[in-house]
Design an enzyme around this catalytic site. Structure first.
Site, mmCIF file in Angstrom:
data_model
loop_
_atom_site.group_PDB
_atom_site.id
_atom_site.type_symbol
_atom_site.label_atom_id
_atom_site.label_comp_id
_atom_site.label_asym_id
_atom_site.label_seq_id
_atom_site.Cartn_x
_atom_site.Cartn_y
_atom_site.Cartn_z
ATOM 1 N N TYR A 1 -1.674 -0.699 10.597
ATOM 2 C CA TYR A 1 -1.876 -1.135 9.209
ATOM 3 C C TYR A 1 -0.695 -0.635 8.374
ATOM 4 O O TYR A 1 -0.071 -1.402 7.631
ATOM 5 C CB TYR A 1 -3.204 -0.593 8.652
ATOM 6 N N SER B 1 0.858 -1.194 0.000
ATOM 7 C CA SER B 1 0.000 0.000 0.000
ATOM 8 C C SER B 1 0.886 1.233 0.000
ATOM 9 O O SER B 1 2.016 1.204 0.505
ATOM 10 C CB SER B 1 -0.861 0.007 1.265
ATOM 11 N N LYS C 1 2.291 -2.882 6.281
ATOM 12 C CA LYS C 1 2.618 -2.792 4.860
ATOM 13 C C LYS C 1 4.089 -2.399 4.651
ATOM 14 O O LYS C 1 4.740 -2.880 3.726
ATOM 15 C CB LYS C 1 1.672 -1.802 4.161
HETATM 16 N N1 LIG Z 1 -8.872 -1.042 -1.045
HETATM 17 C C1 LIG Z 1 -7.930 -0.168 -0.867
HETATM 18 O O1 LIG Z 1 -8.195 1.029 -0.805
HETATM 19 C C2 LIG Z 1 -6.495 -0.610 -0.724
HETATM 20 C C3 LIG Z 1 -5.476 0.355 -0.776
HETATM 21 C C4 LIG Z 1 -4.151 -0.068 -0.637
HETATM 22 C C5 LIG Z 1 -3.871 -1.415 -0.463
HETATM 23 N N2 LIG Z 1 -4.889 -2.325 -0.401
HETATM 24 C C6 LIG Z 1 -4.539 -3.734 -0.206
HETATM 25 O O2 LIG Z 1 -5.094 -4.479 -1.286
HETATM 26 C C7 LIG Z 1 -5.417 -5.798 -0.846
HETATM 27 C C8 LIG Z 1 -6.847 -6.118 -1.237
HETATM 28 O O3 LIG Z 1 -7.723 -5.159 -0.657
HETATM 29 P P1 LIG Z 1 -9.259 -5.014 -1.088
HETATM 30 O O4 LIG Z 1 -9.662 -3.632 -0.773
HETATM 31 O O5 LIG Z 1 -9.453 -5.576 -2.434
HETATM 32 O O6 LIG Z 1 -9.934 -5.927 0.027
HETATM 33 P P2 LIG Z 1 -11.276 -6.781 -0.010
HETATM 34 O O7 LIG Z 1 -11.724 -6.837 1.415
HETATM 35 O O8 LIG Z 1 -12.223 -6.294 -1.054
HETATM 36 O O9 LIG Z 1 -10.731 -8.182 -0.457
HETATM 37 C C9 LIG Z 1 -9.827 -8.881 0.350
HETATM 38 C C10 LIG Z 1 -10.025 -10.368 0.115
HETATM 39 O O10 LIG Z 1 -9.111 -11.031 0.994
HETATM 40 C C11 LIG Z 1 -9.794 -12.096 1.615
HETATM 41 N N3 LIG Z 1 -9.165 -12.389 2.900
HETATM 42 C C12 LIG Z 1 -9.099 -11.592 3.996
HETATM 43 N N4 LIG Z 1 -8.488 -12.247 5.003
HETATM 44 C C13 LIG Z 1 -8.133 -13.457 4.518
HETATM 45 C C14 LIG Z 1 -7.494 -14.585 5.070
HETATM 46 N N5 LIG Z 1 -7.079 -14.606 6.350
HETATM 47 N N6 LIG Z 1 -7.270 -15.669 4.286
HETATM 48 C C15 LIG Z 1 -7.707 -15.668 3.003
HETATM 49 N N7 LIG Z 1 -8.340 -14.654 2.422
HETATM 50 C C16 LIG Z 1 -8.560 -13.553 3.179
HETATM 51 C C17 LIG Z 1 -11.241 -11.614 1.752
HETATM 52 O O11 LIG Z 1 -12.147 -12.703 1.916
HETATM 53 C C18 LIG Z 1 -11.441 -10.846 0.457
HETATM 54 O O12 LIG Z 1 -11.923 -11.693 -0.574
HETATM 55 C C19 LIG Z 1 -5.151 -5.817 0.665
HETATM 56 O O13 LIG Z 1 -3.875 -6.384 0.910
HETATM 57 C C20 LIG Z 1 -5.158 -4.347 1.038
HETATM 58 O O14 LIG Z 1 -4.399 -4.085 2.189
HETATM 59 C C21 LIG Z 1 -6.193 -1.957 -0.532
#
Ligand SMILES: NC(=O)c1ccc[n+]([C@@H]2O[C@H](COP(=O)([O-])OP(=O)(O)OC[C@H]3O[C@@H](n4cnc5c(N)ncnc54)[C@H](O)[C@@H]3O)[C@@H](O)[C@H]2O)c1
Length: 248
Positions: free
Chosen positions: A153, A140, A157
């Site tokens: 968090y 991130s 990262k």
């Molecule tokens: N959405 C944002 O704004 C954003 C920004 C920067 C980084 N990220 C990173 O991107 C990645 C995805 O984020 P997102 O927003 O798509 O999230 P999301 O919640 O839409 O999807 C995350 C997925 O991970 C799965 N998951 C969570 N814990 C788990 C576990 N213990 N074992 C297996 N699966 C698990 C969930 O079931 C879900 O399908 C994450 O690593 C997040 O930190 C997201």
């Protein structure tokens, strides 16, 4: 599509929805055989059948589940070329003094320990096969340019960006590449509203992104596909912001 991932076998953790689903979709379009690994079974199965890829239930915080995932991939395809460590979690943006032990442990288990398991279980498998490989950590911008209210968090990262660089150097001899992709906040994924804290923060946050919007699953998927393709053969140990200029 160019077929730039043709013949590759890719694991995408957290692929049931959000960025992970976008990555699984792009990789399938580019010719990869994709295994979605997620701990939500119904949504994971549904996404996999929609995208015509495989699904394996896997809680990324469990070593045993990682071992079962490798067994599944090996029996099905005989190899693993790509691991996208995308599954992640956060607590809602709040003052750091209000963070609980439970918040802290969950964030470090899913965002950090899972990356340790992925490498600990899959690197020896790739070394044995001898064909190299490519790991991408979905980190991130929070790990590069931290903002208030998400201290642990952000730290999780930053930890995995660092670990990814270290492994890039350590496993270069095996031609196993390790890179991170650093999204700026996205708008319609599962975690977005937790990052923003309250809906009124969205406008303020977007004003701080030079290109004027949040990241989309497609943005993140395109970066991952490039990093895992032969076009990026000489790239390892980078943390690529996909952030519309936010970190400049
Ligand atoms: N959405 C944002 O704004 C954003 C920004 C920067 C980084 N990220 C990173 O991107 C990645 C995805 O984020 P997102 O927003 O798509 O999230 P999301 O919640 O839409 O999807 C995350 C997925 O991970 C799965 N998951 C969570 N814990 C788990 C576990 N213990 N074992 C297996 N699966 C698990 C969930 O079931 C879900 O399908 C994450 O690593 C997040 O930190 C997201």
């Amino acid at each position: 599509m160019s077929g730039k991932l043709s013949g590759k076998v890719a694991i995408v953790t957290g692929g049931a929805g959000g960025f992970g689903k976008g990555i699984a979709e792009k990789f399938t379009q580019e010719g990869a055989q994709v295994i979605i690994a997620d701990f939500v079974e119904e949504a994971g199965q549904k996404t996999a059948s929609e995208l015509k890829c495989e699904f394996q239930r896997c809680n990324v915080t469990s070593r045993q589940d990682w071992e079962s995932l490798v067994k599944f991939a090996d029996e099905k395809f005989g190899k693993i070329d790509i691991v996208i460590n995308n599954a992640g979690t956060t607590y809602r943006n709040k003052p750091t003094n209000d963070v609980t032990d439970e918040d802290f442990d969950k964030v470090f288990a899913v965002n950090v320990k899972a990356i340790y398991y992925s490498a600990n279980v899959i690197v020896p498998y790739m070394q044995k096969k001898g064909n190299g490989g490519s790991f991408v950590t979905i980190a991130s911008t929070a790990g590069i340019r931290p903002r208030p209210g998400l201290t642990w968090y952000n730290a999780s990262k930053a930890a995995v960006i660092n670990a990814t660089k270290t492994m890039a150097v350590e496993y270069a001899k095996d031609n196993i590449r390790f890179n991170s992709v650093c999204p700026v906040v996205g708008l319609n994924t599962g975690l977005s509203d937790l990052f923003l804290g309250k809906p009124e923060n969205e406008k303020i946050f977007m004003a701080s992104v030079p290109l004027g919007r949040g990241s989309t699953p497609k943005d993140i998927a395109n970066a991952c596909a490039f990093l895992c393709s032969s076009e990026a053969d000489f790239l390892t140990g980078i943390d690529l912001p996909v952030d519309g200029g936010r970190c400049v």
